[in-house]
Motif scaffolding. Structure first.
Motif, PDB file in Angstrom:
ATOM      1  N   LEU A   1     -10.634  32.227 -11.161  1.00 24.17           N
ATOM      2  CA  LEU A   1      -9.811  33.227 -11.831  1.00 24.17           C
ATOM      3  C   LEU A   1      -8.728  32.500 -12.614  1.00 24.17           C
ATOM      4  CD1 LEU A   1      -9.414  35.842  -8.947  1.00 24.17           C
ATOM      5  CD2 LEU A   1     -11.295  35.550 -10.576  1.00 24.17           C
ATOM      6  N   THR A   2      -8.788  32.584 -13.929  1.00 25.37           N
ATOM      7  CA  THR A   2      -7.835  31.859 -14.762  1.00 25.37           C
ATOM      8  C   THR A   2      -6.717  32.738 -15.300  1.00 25.37           C
ATOM      9  OG1 THR A   2      -9.280  32.164 -16.693  1.00 25.37           O
ATOM     10  CG2 THR A   2      -9.524  30.112 -15.428  1.00 25.37           C
TER      11      THR A   2
ATOM     12  N   GLY B   1      -3.950  43.531  -4.976  1.00 22.15           N
ATOM     13  CA  GLY B   1      -4.848  44.252  -5.860  1.00 22.15           C
ATOM     14  C   GLY B   1      -4.574  43.845  -7.293  1.00 22.15           C
ATOM     15  N   PHE B   2      -5.621  43.589  -8.085  1.00 24.21           N
ATOM     16  CA  PHE B   2      -5.445  42.997  -9.410  1.00 24.21           C
ATOM     17  C   PHE B   2      -6.632  43.335 -10.301  1.00 24.21           C
ATOM     18  CE2 PHE B   2      -7.911  40.238  -6.774  1.00 24.21           C
ATOM     19  CZ  PHE B   2      -8.854  39.654  -7.596  1.00 24.21           C
ATOM     20  N   ARG B   3      -6.510  42.964 -11.571  1.00 27.39           N
ATOM     21  CA  ARG B   3      -7.606  43.025 -12.529  1.00 27.39           C
ATOM     22  C   ARG B   3      -7.756  41.657 -13.181  1.00 27.39           C
ATOM     23  NH1 ARG B   3      -9.105  48.329 -14.162  1.00 27.39           N
ATOM     24  NH2 ARG B   3      -7.772  49.949 -13.236  1.00 27.39           N
ATOM     25  N   VAL B   4      -8.976  41.189 -13.290  1.00 23.32           N
ATOM     26  CA  VAL B   4      -9.232  39.890 -13.916  1.00 23.32           C
ATOM     27  C   VAL B   4      -9.267  40.051 -15.431  1.00 23.32           C
ATOM     28  CG1 VAL B   4     -10.897  38.017 -14.193  1.00 23.32           C
ATOM     29  CG2 VAL B   4     -10.473  38.977 -11.933  1.00 23.32           C
ATOM     30  N   LYS B   5      -8.518  39.216 -16.125  1.00 27.90           N
ATOM     31  CA  LYS B   5      -8.526  39.188 -17.579  1.00 27.90           C
ATOM     32  C   LYS B   5      -9.399  38.045 -18.111  1.00 27.90           C
ATOM     33  CE  LYS B   5      -5.806  42.690 -18.235  1.00 27.90           C
ATOM     34  NZ  LYS B   5      -6.328  43.917 -18.860  1.00 27.90           N
ATOM     35  N   ARG B   6      -9.371  36.926 -17.458  1.00 33.85           N
ATOM     36  CA  ARG B   6     -10.197  35.786 -17.857  1.00 33.85           C
ATOM     37  C   ARG B   6     -10.675  35.060 -16.603  1.00 33.85           C
ATOM     38  NH1 ARG B   6      -8.000  31.667 -20.081  1.00 33.85           N
ATOM     39  NH2 ARG B   6      -5.824  32.225 -19.672  1.00 33.85           N
TER      40      ARG B   6
END
Length: 242
Positions: free
Chosen positions: A148-149, A131-136
């Motif tokens: 997903l960078t 589980g994560f959140r994309v920042k860039r």
């Protein structure tokens, strides 16, 4: 198609066949190792193009978040009591050429660990999710490919899961959860189990149909709801898809 702007810093999950392994330590505890994410392998989200996209994870995507020492748990199916935690030092994450590597020191006396060990030794559970959140991220011109960078793992999790499900399926579960609540008095856990057993193509089709509806999906008061079984709810979803 999902508005890509809404994806930044929103909770997401992805699953992968993890080649999990248990081994005993000198202290009598157990060590679990595996990969929660794999680099270089594209996977379809929302069923892939044209309604979704093909996604990949950049090898540097975890560099910043790991340097910031994120606090996250090791769970089973993204829920329940933690088996390990980075803050306590019982869970360690790192990256190599293959992907996001997980190593957890587990207490053999923990009943949850005992249940997991039995299922893994039988080969019933051998896959992981995170589980994560994309920042860039980066998209191609027609938004059919996403890389997903940079992602954040803080307050997320890595989980041993029943199935390394296609991300389209898990995403559709979130999309249709409100719809099922609107259609019937269905317990959330039952609804999720039913949807996970559905054909991903059906879920994509239903989602597209629901996206075009003008009615609100806010559940009506309980007294106004129509009682409906899971089988009847799924049959109605199939009618919507048709």
């Amino acid at each position: 198609m999902v508005d890509r702007r809404t994806l930044i810093d929103s909770p997401e999950r992805r699953s992968v066949a993890a080649a999990l392994e248990f081994r005993s330590t000198d202290s009598g505890n157990l060590t679990l190792t595996g990969y929660a994410s794999v680099f270089g392998n594209g996977y379809d989200v929302y069923g892939g193009p044209p309604f979704g996209w093909t996604e990949s994870v950049d090898p540097d995507a975890f560099k910043t978040t790991l340097a910031q020492k994120p606090d996250l748990h090791l769970l089973i199916n993204h829920e329940g009591m933690p088996l390990a935690r980075t803050k306590s030092g019982t869970l360690q994450l790192s990256t190599d050429a293959h992907g996001l590597h997980v190593e957890a020191n587990l207490d053999r006396n923990d009943p949850d660990v005992q249940r997991l060990q039995t299922k893994m030794q039988r080969g019933d559970m051998d896959e992981m999710s995170f589980g994560f959140r994309v920042k860039r991220d980066e998209w191609n011109d027609d938004e059919t490919e996403r890389k997903l960078t940079e992602v954040s793992l803080h307050k997320g999790d890595v989980s041993v899961v029943n199935f390394g499900a296609n991300p389209a399926t898990s995403a559709q579960v979130r999309s249709l959860d409100q719809a099922l609540a609107f259609l019937a008095d269905v317990e959330p856990d039952e609804a999720l189990a039913e949807l996970r057993s559905s054909n991903p193509a059906l879920l994509v089709a239903v989602r597209e149909k629901l996206a075009g509806l003008s009615v609100s999906l806010t559940p009506p008061p309980a007294a106004q709801r129509k009682s409906m079984s899971l089988a009847e709810a799924r049959a109605l979803l199939e009618e919507i898809a048709d």
